[in-house]
Design a protein around this motif. Structure first.
Motif, PDB file in Angstrom:
ATOM      1  N   UNK A 145       9.127 -10.431  13.886  1.00 59.22           N
ATOM      2  CA  UNK A 145      10.575 -10.563  14.048  1.00 59.22           C
ATOM      3  C   UNK A 145      11.277  -9.222  13.952  1.00 59.22           C
ATOM      4  N   UNK A 146      10.518  -8.156  13.707  1.00 58.28           N
ATOM      5  CA  UNK A 146      11.079  -6.820  13.557  1.00 58.28           C
ATOM      6  C   UNK A 146      11.035  -6.079  14.890  1.00 58.28           C
ATOM      7  N   UNK A 147      11.953  -5.141  15.124  1.00 59.75           N
ATOM      8  CA  UNK A 147      11.865  -4.303  16.332  1.00 59.75           C
ATOM      9  C   UNK A 147      10.735  -3.289  16.260  1.00 59.75           C
ATOM     10  N   UNK A 148      10.140  -3.114  15.085  1.00 58.85           N
ATOM     11  CA  UNK A 148       9.011  -2.202  14.923  1.00 58.85           C
ATOM     12  C   UNK A 148       7.708  -2.989  14.977  1.00 58.85           C
ATOM     13  N   UNK A 149       6.579  -2.261  14.920  1.00 56.53           N
ATOM     14  CA  UNK A 149       5.263  -2.905  14.947  1.00 56.53           C
ATOM     15  C   UNK A 149       4.918  -3.422  13.557  1.00 56.53           C
ATOM     16  N   UNK A 150       5.656  -4.422  13.122  1.00 54.54           N
ATOM     17  CA  UNK A 150       5.476  -5.058  11.822  1.00 54.54           C
ATOM     18  C   UNK A 150       5.139  -6.523  12.038  1.00 54.54           C
ATOM     19  N   UNK A 151       3.950  -6.914  11.656  1.00 57.81           N
ATOM     20  CA  UNK A 151       3.494  -8.286  11.838  1.00 57.81           C
ATOM     21  C   UNK A 151       3.654  -9.079  10.556  1.00 57.81           C
ATOM     22  N   UNK A 189       1.739  -6.449   8.067  1.00 58.10           N
ATOM     23  CA  UNK A 189       0.922  -5.352   8.589  1.00 58.10           C
ATOM     24  C   UNK A 189       1.784  -4.461   9.465  1.00 58.10           C
ATOM     25  N   UNK A 190       1.757  -3.172   9.184  1.00 61.19           N
ATOM     26  CA  UNK A 190       2.589  -2.219   9.928  1.00 61.19           C
ATOM     27  C   UNK A 190       1.719  -1.171  10.589  1.00 61.19           C
ATOM     28  N   UNK A 191       2.048  -0.860  11.850  1.00 60.73           N
ATOM     29  CA  UNK A 191       1.362   0.234  12.539  1.00 60.73           C
ATOM     30  C   UNK A 191       2.402   1.224  13.060  1.00 60.73           C
ATOM     31  N   UNK A 192       2.215   2.516  12.799  1.00 55.84           N
ATOM     32  CA  UNK A 192       3.240   3.499  13.146  1.00 55.84           C
ATOM     33  C   UNK A 192       3.294   3.875  14.621  1.00 55.84           C
ATOM     34  N   UNK A 193       2.297   3.483  15.420  1.00 54.74           N
ATOM     35  CA  UNK A 193       2.232   3.967  16.796  1.00 54.74           C
ATOM     36  C   UNK A 193       2.191   2.863  17.848  1.00 54.74           C
ATOM     37  N   UNK A 194       1.598   1.734  17.550  1.00 52.14           N
ATOM     38  CA  UNK A 194       1.444   0.688  18.549  1.00 52.14           C
ATOM     39  C   UNK A 194       2.782   0.040  18.906  1.00 52.14           C
ATOM     40  N   UNK A 195       2.897  -0.409  20.155  1.00 55.53           N
ATOM     41  CA  UNK A 195       4.061  -1.189  20.562  1.00 55.53           C
ATOM     42  C   UNK A 195       4.013  -2.542  19.858  1.00 55.53           C
ATOM     43  N   UNK A 196       5.155  -3.078  19.436  1.00 50.40           N
ATOM     44  CA  UNK A 196       5.151  -4.314  18.647  1.00 50.40           C
ATOM     45  C   UNK A 196       4.402  -5.482  19.289  1.00 50.40           C
ATOM     46  N   UNK A 245       0.830  -1.188   0.000  1.00 57.63           N
ATOM     47  CA  UNK A 245       0.000   0.000   0.000  1.00 57.63           C
ATOM     48  C   UNK A 245       0.877   1.256   0.000  1.00 57.63           C
ATOM     49  N   UNK A 246       0.323   2.407  -0.417  1.00 56.36           N
ATOM     50  CA  UNK A 246       1.128   3.633  -0.475  1.00 56.36           C
ATOM     51  C   UNK A 246       1.741   4.036   0.863  1.00 56.36           C
ATOM     52  N   UNK A 247       1.054   3.811   1.982  1.00 57.86           N
ATOM     53  CA  UNK A 247       1.560   4.230   3.288  1.00 57.86           C
ATOM     54  C   UNK A 247       2.462   3.202   3.959  1.00 57.86           C
ATOM     55  N   UNK A 248       2.560   2.020   3.375  1.00 56.02           N
ATOM     56  CA  UNK A 248       3.435   0.996   3.950  1.00 56.02           C
ATOM     57  C   UNK A 248       4.891   1.422   3.764  1.00 56.02           C
ATOM     58  N   UNK A 249       5.712   1.369   4.822  1.00 59.37           N
ATOM     59  CA  UNK A 249       7.099   1.837   4.699  1.00 59.37           C
ATOM     60  C   UNK A 249       7.951   0.873   3.874  1.00 59.37           C
ATOM     61  N   UNK A 250       8.364   1.254   2.668  1.00 63.27           N
ATOM     62  CA  UNK A 250       9.113   0.342   1.813  1.00 63.27           C
ATOM     63  C   UNK A 250      10.579   0.251   2.228  1.00 63.27           C
ATOM     64  N   UNK A 251      11.219  -0.819   1.827  1.00 64.25           N
ATOM     65  CA  UNK A 251      12.659  -0.965   2.018  1.00 64.25           C
ATOM     66  C   UNK A 251      13.364  -0.473   0.760  1.00 64.25           C
ATOM     67  N   UNK A 252      14.417   0.281   0.936  1.00 66.40           N
ATOM     68  CA  UNK A 252      15.088   0.891  -0.211  1.00 66.40           C
ATOM     69  C   UNK A 252      15.667  -0.144  -1.163  1.00 66.40           C
TER      70      UNK A 252
END
Length: 293
Positions: free
Chosen positions: A205-211, A178-185, A141-148
């Protein structure tokens, strides 16, 4: 589609609350990559390369068991001997690294279940964005943070990416992210399992809220169990290494589980066996101790 195996059961020995047994000689070593076998710079040390080769020379199968997609496996493709196989995408795919990343087995997330997860998470956690991992690449999706270094094949709403008439619809769905910019992982993981656990398997497996979202019953453990059964290897003959929640099922299933010293607290609590940190070549250190017995 390969049917899911029975969900793994906890090991009969070596769990929390009991003293770890001295290292035994396994028939198969299953190791995670990021945070486990790989150093923090994503490299494989000379010491680790030598330990993996020595294990294979001693007749021990080595399986890389990772959340990575197949296209990210070049970092270790030269270090798989014999069978050439790796378990990727948290158990959703078995790939032959000796044959151009050929998919040997795919355990897909069904389209209807993927859509149900998307709808449930949009309602439970507004602001969630999604990516769809298929056998041919990633779409987001457009708001999903892509990897360079891993550009999307296509961009659009998840519903469009999952549509029957999507350009890539003939490619099995390996997993949804699924990524959320605010929730704790860990909070996001709990919320997702509560709201959509009837449709898929969830881990992180990510340190961010990425499921990472796979088909029901799909995990590193259940696919590893299939690969071991095909080789006549029992769970008690498997030594496993991991560091993040997506390794928990595998560590619970294997007879000789090791948490890395740098592991997530839930992983450290899952077994009394501990390997040195990935930055200290912990997997290699344990393999050396086994082979030197």
């Amino acid at each position: 589609m390969t049917p899911a195996t029975e969900q793994p059961k906890p090991p009969t020995s070596g769990g929390a609350g009991s003293a770890p047994a001295p290292p035994a000689v396994p028939r198969l070593i299953a190791t995670d990559l990021d945070g486990t076998l790989l150093r923090d710079d994503k490299s494989v040390s000379d010491r680790t390369i030598a330990a993996l080769a020595a294990a294979e020379a001693a007749g021990i199968d080595v399986f890389f068991v990772t959340g990575r997609p197949a296209r990210w496996m070049s970092v270790v493709s030269d270090h798989v001997h014999g069978h050439g196989l790796a378990i990727c995408a948290n158990g959703a795919a078995v790939v032959d690294l000796h044959q151009g990343l050929r998919f040997v087995r795919v355990r897909p997330l069904l389209r209807d279940d993927a859509l149900a997860v998307v709808h449930a998470l949009r309602a439970a956690a507004p602001g969630t964005s999604f990516a769809v991992e298929r056998t041919g690449g990633i779409h987001n999706e457009p708001l999903y943070p892509p990897l360079s270094f891993d550009a999307a094949t296509s961009i659009g709403p998840a519903e469009k990416l999952l549509a029957d008439d999507a350009e890539q619809a003939d490619q099995p769905i390996i997993k949804v992210l699924a990524y959320h910019p605010e929730l704790a992982p860990d909070d996001f993981l709990t919320l997702a399992r509560t709201s959509a656990g009837a449709h898929a398997s969830f881990t992180r497996s990510s340190p961010t809220a990425l499921l990472e979202i796979s088909g029901l019953g799909v995990s590193k453990a259940s696919t590893l169990a299939q690969c071991c059964a095909e080789r006549g290897i029992t769970r008690d003959e498997v030594m496993a290494f991991g560091d993040m929640p997506n390794d928990l099922e595998m560590l619970a299933w294997a007879g000789m589980p090791y948490a890395m010293a740098n592991a997530h607290p839930s992983v450290l609590a899952a077994t009394t066996r501990q390997a040195p940190a990935n930055s200290d070549d912990g997997v290699a250190a344990v393999i050396e101790s086994v082979l030197n017995r």
